[in-house]
Scaffold this motif. Sequence first.
Motif, PDB file in Angstrom:
ATOM      1  N   PHE A  37       7.989 -15.489   2.819  1.00  0.00           N
ATOM      2  CA  PHE A  37       8.359 -15.174   1.298  1.00  0.00           C
ATOM      3  C   PHE A  37       8.173 -13.389   1.437  1.00  0.00           C
ATOM      4  N   ALA A  38       8.482 -12.712   0.318  1.00  0.00           N
ATOM      5  CA  ALA A  38       8.605 -11.217   0.225  1.00  0.00           C
ATOM      6  C   ALA A  38       7.240 -10.623   0.392  1.00  0.00           C
ATOM      7  N   LEU A  66       0.767 -19.192  -4.898  1.00  0.00           N
ATOM      8  CA  LEU A  66       0.201 -17.841  -4.284  1.00  0.00           C
ATOM      9  C   LEU A  66      -0.113 -16.968  -5.530  1.00  0.00           C
ATOM     10  N   SER A  67      -1.222 -16.715  -5.657  1.00  0.00           N
ATOM     11  CA  SER A  67      -2.102 -15.565  -6.679  1.00  0.00           C
ATOM     12  C   SER A  67      -2.348 -14.190  -6.310  1.00  0.00           C
ATOM     13  N   LYS A  72      -2.889 -11.007 -10.533  1.00  0.00           N
ATOM     14  CA  LYS A  72      -3.195 -12.346 -10.943  1.00  0.00           C
ATOM     15  C   LYS A  72      -1.838 -13.149 -10.917  1.00  0.00           C
ATOM     16  N   ALA A  73      -0.658 -12.651 -10.957  1.00  0.00           N
ATOM     17  CA  ALA A  73       0.642 -13.345 -11.234  1.00  0.00           C
ATOM     18  C   ALA A  73       0.680 -14.448 -10.005  1.00  0.00           C
ATOM     19  N   THR A  74       0.969 -15.484 -10.453  1.00  0.00           N
ATOM     20  CA  THR A  74       1.062 -16.693  -9.583  1.00  0.00           C
ATOM     21  C   THR A  74       2.350 -17.292  -9.211  1.00  0.00           C
ATOM     22  N   TYR A  75       2.740 -17.737  -7.896  1.00  0.00           N
ATOM     23  CA  TYR A  75       4.184 -18.077  -7.550  1.00  0.00           C
ATOM     24  C   TYR A  75       3.951 -19.278  -6.554  1.00  0.00           C
ATOM     25  N   ASN A  76       4.909 -19.857  -6.877  1.00  0.00           N
ATOM     26  CA  ASN A  76       5.355 -21.224  -5.803  1.00  0.00           C
ATOM     27  C   ASN A  76       5.692 -20.496  -4.705  1.00  0.00           C
ATOM     28  N   VAL A  77       5.046 -20.861  -3.466  1.00  0.00           N
ATOM     29  CA  VAL A  77       5.613 -20.239  -2.209  1.00  0.00           C
ATOM     30  C   VAL A  77       6.822 -20.601  -1.626  1.00  0.00           C
TER      31      VAL A  77
END
Length: 80
Positions: A37-38, A66-67, A72-77
């Motif tokens: 990912f980015a 991923l945090s 503290k933004a959270t993403y689905n990898v």
Amino acid sequence: ENEVQLVDTQAEKLVNGATNPTGAVSVVNYDKKTYCFASSCSCCQIPLTKAKVLPPSDETVDAPRLSCDFCKATYNVRTG
């Protein structure tokens, strides 16, 4: 495993002189699966090198999250 690694690609489409001069992408291995990912957080643009890999949630089903260690933004990898 479970740690974000940066891989420099030098891919022309990913190179940005201000924010990503080496065309880096982030890679993490989780539960015998590899995700790419980015290299920086889409919210704050800070590199995700110290991001925490979190276990899947009810929303992400089997994909880890991923945090960002900064905002503290959270993403689905898998899907962002």
